[in-house]
Design a protein around this motif. Structure first.
Motif, PDB file in Angstrom:
ATOM      1  N   GLN A 185       0.838  -1.187   0.000  1.00  0.00           N
ATOM      2  CA  GLN A 185       0.000   0.000   0.000  1.00  0.00           C
ATOM      3  C   GLN A 185       0.876   1.241   0.000  1.00  0.00           C
ATOM      4  N   VAL A 186       0.579   2.143  -0.930  1.00  0.00           N
ATOM      5  CA  VAL A 186       1.242   3.445  -0.977  1.00  0.00           C
ATOM      6  C   VAL A 186       0.267   4.474  -0.419  1.00  0.00           C
ATOM      7  N   VAL A 187       0.701   5.213   0.593  1.00  0.00           N
ATOM      8  CA  VAL A 187      -0.161   6.225   1.212  1.00  0.00           C
ATOM      9  C   VAL A 187       0.582   7.549   1.247  1.00  0.00           C
ATOM     10  N   GLU A 209      -5.847  12.470   2.296  1.00  0.00           N
ATOM     11  CA  GLU A 209      -6.255  11.143   2.774  1.00  0.00           C
ATOM     12  C   GLU A 209      -6.746  10.220   1.650  1.00  0.00           C
ATOM     13  N   ASP A 210      -7.137  10.767   0.514  1.00  0.00           N
ATOM     14  CA  ASP A 210      -7.574   9.925  -0.597  1.00  0.00           C
ATOM     15  C   ASP A 210      -6.428   9.572  -1.541  1.00  0.00           C
ATOM     16  N   VAL A 211      -5.227   9.994  -1.206  1.00  0.00           N
ATOM     17  CA  VAL A 211      -4.053   9.651  -2.014  1.00  0.00           C
ATOM     18  C   VAL A 211      -3.484   8.343  -1.469  1.00  0.00           C
ATOM     19  N   PHE A 212      -3.963   7.242  -1.992  1.00  0.00           N
ATOM     20  CA  PHE A 212      -3.433   5.922  -1.642  1.00  0.00           C
ATOM     21  C   PHE A 212      -3.609   5.002  -2.838  1.00  0.00           C
ATOM     22  N   VAL A 213      -2.688   4.043  -2.958  1.00  0.00           N
ATOM     23  CA  VAL A 213      -2.716   3.090  -4.071  1.00  0.00           C
ATOM     24  C   VAL A 213      -2.383   1.706  -3.527  1.00  0.00           C
ATOM     25  N   ARG A 214      -3.222   0.711  -3.895  1.00  0.00           N
ATOM     26  CA  ARG A 214      -2.923  -0.687  -3.575  1.00  0.00           C
ATOM     27  C   ARG A 214      -2.145  -1.268  -4.757  1.00  0.00           C
ATOM     28  N   VAL A 215      -0.883  -1.571  -4.534  1.00  0.00           N
ATOM     29  CA  VAL A 215      -0.001  -2.056  -5.605  1.00  0.00           C
ATOM     30  C   VAL A 215       0.223  -3.556  -5.433  1.00  0.00           C
TER      31      VAL A 215
END
Length: 393
Positions: free
Chosen positions: A101-103, A115-121
């Motif tokens: 997870q990138v947060v 807070e909505d800047v996240f990516v499941r890689v």
């Protein structure tokens, strides 16, 4: 002095309005073009950070991951300028297979903005393994869906349900009803989805459309079989008192859980979880009555082997898919760290193997007997010795 600085007053007011708006739960000011990215090992992929509205102040963004050795980000930090409509592109370099997870983090004042800047890689080793896993998934979905119909066809062809255990059927319809309740609740009910998201802020809803379709179809096919039990020859077969007792315990658990949820003692999401636990328990025990009935009758006549072969195919491919994914994503913890799903699949496959042994090895020449394992076995010794061997279905 205040009157000499109208621009400062405007900036202060804008900051206060923005702070108040965010505090009241408005959407974040920064987001990404995709929250889920799959990337192959030793390759690069990108995602874009952008503002869905103009910012009144510069926002400092620092990207972090929950694993340091799986991927590299470029840049790891940047400043998103106030009033800008530009996009910030971030390059992901995959270093090791796994799920990361990138947060985004920022200072306290801008915490809610990012807070909505996240990516499941998801870093995979090979695209071919991904496509193979998808094919396995569709094949076992089809096998499990079709597996109900050989039994329905045999019942129709024989105009009889002798040999099909009613305890198994009763446990099956209760299990699939609870499974459908769980899937439909999490897929269709917004309040339950919000509750799940609150507990797992960046998690994915575990229920997909194919889960809903499968569970509802399974319930429908089981209802057809039950209807056949009402109109076809069934001799003295009935649901046993033991099955009624087990179902009574399950009914108490479900009813008490629903009452507690209705009284706001527990959440409705917890009620769905309790329903799923009952379904898992049923999956473990539901084959026992049929296996015992076959043993007492020394025959599998009336019990569809096609159902078992398709169930065996689906269960085997399901486990192979889990093993394949664990290898491709280097995520063996999902397989052995939480063995419930794999264990249940293995348990069902072992029962399928046992049924195949009963059908093809132990009772290849079935005796002319049996109404049910729950009733008195009919004595076949008075029949003529030259009578033809009954057809085995």
């Amino acid at each position: 002095e205040i009157s000499n600085h109208p621009i400062q007053i405007r900036d202060v007011l804008m900051r206060e309005i923005l702070s108040a708006g965010l505090g009241n739960g408005q959407t974040s000011r920064l987001t990404v073009d995709s929250h889920d990215i799959t990337i192959i090992l030793n390759t690069n992929e990108t995602f874009v950070v952008y503002a869905n509205d103009l910012l009144t102040d510069d926002v400092s963004v620092k990207l972090t991951t929950d694993s340091e050795d799986h991927l590299r980000l470029d840049p790891e930090s940047f400043v998103y300028p106030a009033g800008s409509t530009q996009n910030q592109t971030v390059v992901i370099s995959a270093l090791r297979a796994g799920s990361v997870q990138v947060v985004a983090n920022s200072d306290v004042a801008n915490k809610e903005i990012v807070e909505d800047v996240f990516v499941r890689v998801t870093v995979a080793k090979n695209w071919a393994l991904i496509y193979t896993s998808i094919v396995f998934g569709w094949v076992y979905f089809a096998a499990w869906s079709v597996s109900f119909y050989p039994q329905i066809w045999i019942n129709y062809r024989r105009k009889s349900v002798e040999g099909l255990n009613f305890d198994f059927l009763t446990l099956n319809i209760v299990g699939f009803t609870l499974y459908s309740l769980f899937n439909c609740g999490l897929y269709f009910v917004t309040e339950l989805q919000d509750e799940y998201e609150e507990r797992h802020p960046r998690g994915l809803n575990p229920v997909l459309l194919n889960d809903v379709v499968f569970s509802l179809h399974a319930m429908f096919a089981t209802c057809i079989t039950i209807f056949q039990c009402c109109i076809y020859e069934r001799a003295q077969q009935r649901v046993s008192f033991i099955a009624y007792g087990i179902l009574g315990i399950f009914a108490v658990v479900v009813a008490v859980s629903a009452g507690l949820a209705g009284g706001s003692v527990i959440h409705w999401l917890d009620f769905l979880y309790y329903c799923s636990y009952v379904k898992l328990t049923i999956t473990i025990i539901k084959y026992v009555p049929q296996a015992l009935m076959n043993y007492r009758r020394k025959s599998t006549s009336g019990w569809s082997i096609g159902n078992i072969l398709l169930d065996f195919t689906g269960g085997t491919l399901s486990m192979l898919q889990m093993i394949l994914n664990a290898h491709n994503y280097d995520d063996w913890a999902s397989l052995f760290g939480d063995p419930t799903k794999f264990g249940l699949g293995l348990f069902s496959v072992l029962f399928d193997v046992f049924f195949m042994l009963q059908h093809y090895v132990f009772y290849r020449r079935p005796r002319e007997v049996s109404n049910s394992d729950l009733t008195t076995v009919i004595d076949a010794q008075n029949r003529p010795t030259n009578e033809a061997t009954p057809v085995k279905y």
